[in-house]
Write an enzyme that holds these catalytic residues in place. Structure first.
Site, short mmCIF file in Angstrom:
data_model
loop_
_atom_site.label_atom_id
_atom_site.label_comp_id
_atom_site.label_asym_id
_atom_site.label_seq_id
_atom_site.Cartn_x
_atom_site.Cartn_y
_atom_site.Cartn_z
N SER B 190 0.84 -1.21 0.00
CA SER B 190 0.00 0.00 0.00
C SER B 190 0.87 1.25 0.00
O SER B 190 0.57 2.24 -0.67
CB SER B 190 -0.92 -0.01 1.22
N ARG B 194 0.52 3.62 -3.17
CA ARG B 194 -0.12 4.92 -2.94
C ARG B 194 0.68 6.03 -3.62
O ARG B 194 0.13 6.85 -4.38
CB ARG B 194 -0.23 5.20 -1.45
N ASN B 198 -0.66 7.99 -7.03
CA ASN B 198 -0.91 9.43 -7.04
C ASN B 198 -0.08 10.14 -8.09
O ASN B 198 -0.58 10.99 -8.83
CB ASN B 198 -0.59 10.01 -5.67
#
Lengths: 157, 254
Positions: B190, B194, B198
């Site tokens: 994660s 992440r 993004n």
């Protein structure tokens, strides 16, 4: 979008960067920060101390000034007293001196008066004797009337 | 810019790394190059500050570096309660390096690819954090550290006990182990995804804006770039904070 050996390369780079930061970057900067912190704390403490000592010194100075004022007042008072005393003393001395001089003068006058009287008495008796001698040249016997003459001279003095 | 081969070709071109090698042993040269350059920027700046660090009045560079250091130090002290000489420098490195990676996204989308075209490279991706290899490299390194600290603080048996006996007690050991393994593995995945997601999305939006007519581009590109300033900082910050939190969890004895 495939996972490949780039990952390993990036991990190695990352490890090196972290190692370098840990070894050569973080400690000196942290040390400088800590040192500045202590320095500032010390400075603040010193400033406070200084202010306190200024207050203390001011208090002390006020005390010293007060004491000095008291002392000077005392000195002035004692000087005044001493001056008065001196004046009184010299006045008294002068009085005494005057009296002494007066006394001496009086004594001298008395002495001189006595001397003058004595010499006058002598002169008068001599003069009287001479006058009587002149008047009574012929019949007066010096030895016979001596006693009478000296009695007269005494009455004159 | 969408001249040769249409929009799809343009997008694909922008999302392809300059690579050498085959299969797993492919190496993305552009990713590695920019990571190294940005890493060097980070190291040289902080090294020069650290060398001249003075407890007296700091200069502009030292002030800036100290601001970052204190910011990171505060974050570490807030979440991590153990004593470690590694966590804070690690967090600083992650924050600065990831921020520098991300900030490449603010360069005009075609600037560096055009320059690399001139020197004969066919592909160029200048934002290392849009390469999954970069973000996973960081998160897997962090994962190893979590592993290392868990065993170091709790001991091997303590760690094994935590993996097998929580959260449902020893009776459900296999289930616990499965759950904990998933939990531990989810952390690096994660964390890496992440950041990648993004920045990849941000990059993609820039590419799409670059495909619009030139007069409309600034209208959309400017707000997106301004918004992206927030995103790149925030993502770097999140990566750092989560690293600290994961490591402090690893160091906590239950």
């Amino acid at each position: 979008m495939s996972i490949n050996a780039t990952l390993i390369g990036q991990m190695i780079t990352f490890t090196l960067l972290v190692w370098f930061t840990m070894k050569y970057v973080w400690p000196p900067i942290m040390a400088a920060l800590e040192e500045r912190k202590t320095k500032i704390a010390e400075g603040l403490a010193a400033a406070e101390k200084g202010q306190e000592s200024i207050k203390l010194a001011e208090k002390k100075a006020v005390g010293v000034i007060k004491e000095a004022k008291e002392q000077s007042a005392e000195i002035i008072a004692s000087a005044h007293k001493r001056a008065n005393d001196l004046i009184e003393e010299s006045k008294a001395q002068a009085q005494k001196e005057t009296e002494r001089l007066l006394e001496a003068a009086r004594a001298q006058i008395e002495q001189e008066r006595l001397q003058a009287r004595e010499s006058l008495r002598k002169d008068v008796s001599t003069l009287a004797l001479r006058a009587a001698e002149q008047i009574l040249k012929e019949e007066i016997d010096k030895a016979k009337h001596q006693e009478l003459l000296s009695r007269t001279a005494k009455q004159l003095g | 810019m969408a001249s040769e081969g249409g929009a799809t070709a343009y997008i694909v071109h922008h999302l392809t790394n300059e690579a050498v090698g085959e299969g797993f042993w492919t190496v993305h040269l552009d990713t590695l190059f920019f990571s190294w350059v940005l890493g060097a920027v980070f190291i040289l700046f902080f090294k020069s500050v650290a060398e001249k660090a003075t407890a007296g009045t700091p200069g502009l560079a030292q002030n800036f570096a100290e601001m970052l250091v204190e910011f990171v130090d505060t974050q570490v002290k807030d979440s991590f309660h153990g004593r470690s000489d590694l966590i804070a420098p690690l967090a600083l490195t992650i924050f600065c390096w990831v921020f520098l990676w991300n900030s490449m996204d603010l360069l005009p989308i075609d600037l560096l690819p055009t320059i690399s075209d001139l020197i004969g490279m066919s592909y160029m991706r200048d934002v290392p954090s849009t390469d999954l290899n970069s973000t996973l490299a960081l998160s897997i390194s962090v994962f190893f550290l979590i592993f290392f600290y868990s065993i170091k603080v709790k001991g091997f048996w303590g760690f094994a006990k935590e993996m097998t006996c929580t959260p449902f007690g020893p009776k459900l050991m296999p289930f616990n182990l499965l759950l904990k393994t998933v939990e531990e593995l989810a952390k690096p995945i994660s964390l890496g995804l992440r950041l990648f997601g993004n920045l990849y999305a941000g990059e993609l939006v820039f590419i799409l804006i670059a495909l619009l007519p030139p007069l409309i581009q600034p209208l959309l590109g400017f707000p997106w770039a301004v918004f992206h300033i927030l995103v790149i900082t925030l993502q770097a910050f999140i990566f750092m904070v989560l690293t600290i939190v994961y490591l402090s969890l690893a160091c906590e004895d239950h």
